[in-house]
Enzyme design. Structure first.
Site, PDB file in Angstrom:
ATOM      1  N   LYS A 123      69.317  47.956  10.610  1.00 16.30           N
ATOM      2  CA  LYS A 123      68.138  47.516   9.872  1.00 16.30           C
ATOM      3  C   LYS A 123      66.970  48.482  10.008  1.00 16.30           C
ATOM      4  O   LYS A 123      65.816  48.103   9.860  1.00 16.30           O
ATOM      5  CB  LYS A 123      67.691  46.142  10.379  1.00 16.30           C
ATOM      6  CG  LYS A 123      68.622  45.033   9.958  1.00 16.30           C
ATOM      7  CD  LYS A 123      67.991  43.685  10.092  1.00 16.30           C
ATOM      8  CE  LYS A 123      66.751  43.525   9.280  1.00 16.30           C
ATOM      9  NZ  LYS A 123      66.970  43.506   7.830  1.00 16.30           N
ATOM     10  N   MET A 182      58.327  49.769  19.326  1.00 12.33           N
ATOM     11  CA  MET A 182      58.090  50.144  17.920  1.00 12.33           C
ATOM     12  C   MET A 182      56.662  50.653  17.699  1.00 12.33           C
ATOM     13  O   MET A 182      56.030  50.351  16.682  1.00 12.33           O
ATOM     14  CB  MET A 182      58.356  48.932  16.988  1.00 12.33           C
ATOM     15  CG  MET A 182      59.800  48.472  17.026  1.00 12.33           C
ATOM     16  SD  MET A 182      60.084  46.883  16.223  1.00 12.33           S
ATOM     17  CE  MET A 182      59.694  45.732  17.546  1.00 12.33           C
ATOM     18  N   ASP A 227      74.084  46.317  15.348  1.00 15.90           N
ATOM     19  CA  ASP A 227      72.849  46.993  14.947  1.00 15.90           C
ATOM     20  C   ASP A 227      73.045  48.494  15.030  1.00 15.90           C
ATOM     21  O   ASP A 227      73.933  48.967  15.725  1.00 15.90           O
ATOM     22  CB  ASP A 227      71.730  46.633  15.947  1.00 15.90           C
ATOM     23  CG  ASP A 227      71.015  45.373  15.553  1.00 15.90           C
ATOM     24  OD1 ASP A 227      71.238  44.887  14.438  1.00 15.90           O
ATOM     25  OD2 ASP A 227      70.225  44.882  16.381  1.00 15.90           O
TER      26      ASP A 227
HETATM   27  N1  SAH Z   1      66.100  43.986  21.438  1.00  9.95           N
HETATM   28  C1  SAH Z   1      65.678  45.337  21.774  1.00  9.95           C
HETATM   29  C2  SAH Z   1      64.453  45.751  21.012  1.00  9.95           C
HETATM   30  C3  SAH Z   1      64.678  45.839  19.507  1.00  9.95           C
HETATM   31  S1  SAH Z   1      63.271  46.389  18.619  1.00  9.95           S
HETATM   32  C4  SAH Z   1      65.460  45.415  23.299  1.00  9.95           C
HETATM   33  O1  SAH Z   1      65.450  44.381  23.974  1.00  9.95           O
HETATM   34  O2  SAH Z   1      65.320  46.525  23.816  1.00  9.95           O
HETATM   35  C5  SAH Z   1      63.566  48.116  18.516  1.00  9.95           C
HETATM   36  C6  SAH Z   1      62.626  48.880  19.419  1.00  9.95           C
HETATM   37  O3  SAH Z   1      63.045  48.742  20.764  1.00  9.95           O
HETATM   38  C7  SAH Z   1      62.583  50.369  19.185  1.00  9.95           C
HETATM   39  O4  SAH Z   1      61.697  50.712  18.130  1.00  9.95           O
HETATM   40  C8  SAH Z   1      62.069  50.862  20.508  1.00  9.95           C
HETATM   41  O5  SAH Z   1      60.689  50.639  20.653  1.00  9.95           O
HETATM   42  C9  SAH Z   1      62.786  49.931  21.472  1.00  9.95           C
HETATM   43  N2  SAH Z   1      64.069  50.478  21.946  1.00  9.95           N
HETATM   44  C10 SAH Z   1      65.276  49.942  21.788  1.00  9.95           C
HETATM   45  N3  SAH Z   1      66.203  50.678  22.429  1.00  9.95           N
HETATM   46  C11 SAH Z   1      65.550  51.704  23.018  1.00  9.95           C
HETATM   47  C12 SAH Z   1      65.942  52.802  23.837  1.00  9.95           C
HETATM   48  N4  SAH Z   1      67.209  53.001  24.188  1.00  9.95           N
HETATM   49  N5  SAH Z   1      64.973  53.642  24.257  1.00  9.95           N
HETATM   50  C13 SAH Z   1      63.681  53.458  23.929  1.00  9.95           C
HETATM   51  N6  SAH Z   1      63.262  52.449  23.149  1.00  9.95           N
HETATM   52  C14 SAH Z   1      64.178  51.575  22.707  1.00  9.95           C
END
Ligand code: SAH
Length: 251
Positions: free
Chosen positions: A57, A170, A37
């Site tokens: 994506k 998000m 990703d």
């Molecule tokens: N599977 C991921 C989430 C994917 S959806 C998890 O478990 O963290 C993508 C969203 O996750 C982003 O829009 C944001 O809201 C959050 N996100 C993912 N990585 C992040 C990070 N390092 N810092 C802050 N938000 C994060």
């Protein structure tokens, strides 16, 4: 020797490679091909020894069709390659991991799921917010602020009434709308709120404020996606050490 699963769905954690699990590291290092990703930290990508395919994506950039990702994983696995599908955070938390498992199983492939630290827990923790501190809240809700196609809009008013910590993934783009719905649902305007952007990466930034000020704070501080919004009394724990923040949150 145990046989490797044909495809491993691996959680990369929020950023810093020290937050990978040992199993994630082993799978990444052993992979012939890694489909990553675009939220994956460059320091984690640097651990890949096989072929690296970026299949991001995110809106606004070049985005890879989900069906194409499925087909690519199946093709690589059927060619006998050890495939790792590397996803940000935890693969089963808003990562379409479930859909990818279904597609792989439909193709007759076995799947190993390697859990990762989800950003919604590790991100707040990194700035001192314990998402379920029992003195403030009996639990935490991990919820998307951008349900997207095929996902029902959460009942924000009902969530507002739970008294639970809300960790919104998000949610930056729709922050004003979510704030309005949570206030309409009965959450107090002075409920503590936090934004944690790019948690556990070199670009990490965060802000502590109140629900009333949340959208303005995001604009003022220029906080951008990827970010978590945290709403609830537990956010006060982050404010403990900073006088300026105590001012913001003075009840
Ligand atoms: N599977 C991921 C989430 C994917 S959806 C998890 O478990 O963290 C993508 C969203 O996750 C982003 O829009 C944001 O809201 C959050 N996100 C993912 N990585 C992040 C990070 N390092 N810092 C802050 N938000 C994060």
């Amino acid at each position: 020797m145990t046989a490797l699963h044909p495809v491993a769905l691996v959680g990369a954690g929020p950023g810093d490679p020290e937050l990978l699990t040992l199993r994630a590291l082993k799978r990444i290092e052993a992979a012939d091909v890694v489909l990553a990703d675009d939220l994956i930290d460059p320091r984690v990508l640097a651990l890949v020894r096989g072929r690296l395919l970026r299949v991001g994506k995110r809106g606004g950039c070049i985005s890879t069709d989900q069906q194409f990702i499925h087909a690519l994983m199946v093709r690589e696995a059927q060619a006998g390659h050890r495939v790792v599908r590397l996803k940000g955070g935890d693969p089963f938390v808003f990562g379409r991991g479930g859909e990818e498992v279904d597609a792989l199983r439909a193709a007759g492939l076995d799947v190993e799921v390697v859990s990762g630290l989800t950003s919604g827990i590790a991100g707040p923790a990194g700035v001192g917010i314990p998402v379920t501190d029992r003195r403030h809240s009996a639990g935490v809700v991990l919820v998307t602020g951008h349900p997207g196609e095929g996902c029902r809009e959460p009942d924000w008013a009902a969530l507002a009434r739970t008294g639970l910590t809300l960790v919104i993934y998000m949610g930056v783009a729709r922050c004003a709308e979510l704030q309005a719905q949570l206030l309409a649902g009965g959450l107090r305007a002075d409920t503590p709120a936090a934004v944690v952007s790019a948690a556990h990466t070199a670009r990490q930034r965060h802000a502590i404020t109140t629900l009333a000020d949340l959208p303005a704070c995001i604009a003022r501080e220029g906080l951008t996606s990827p970010a978590l919004l945290v709403v609830g009394e537990v956010v006060r724990q982050a404010a403990r050490d900073a006088t300026a923040l105590r001012e913001v949150l003075r009840a």
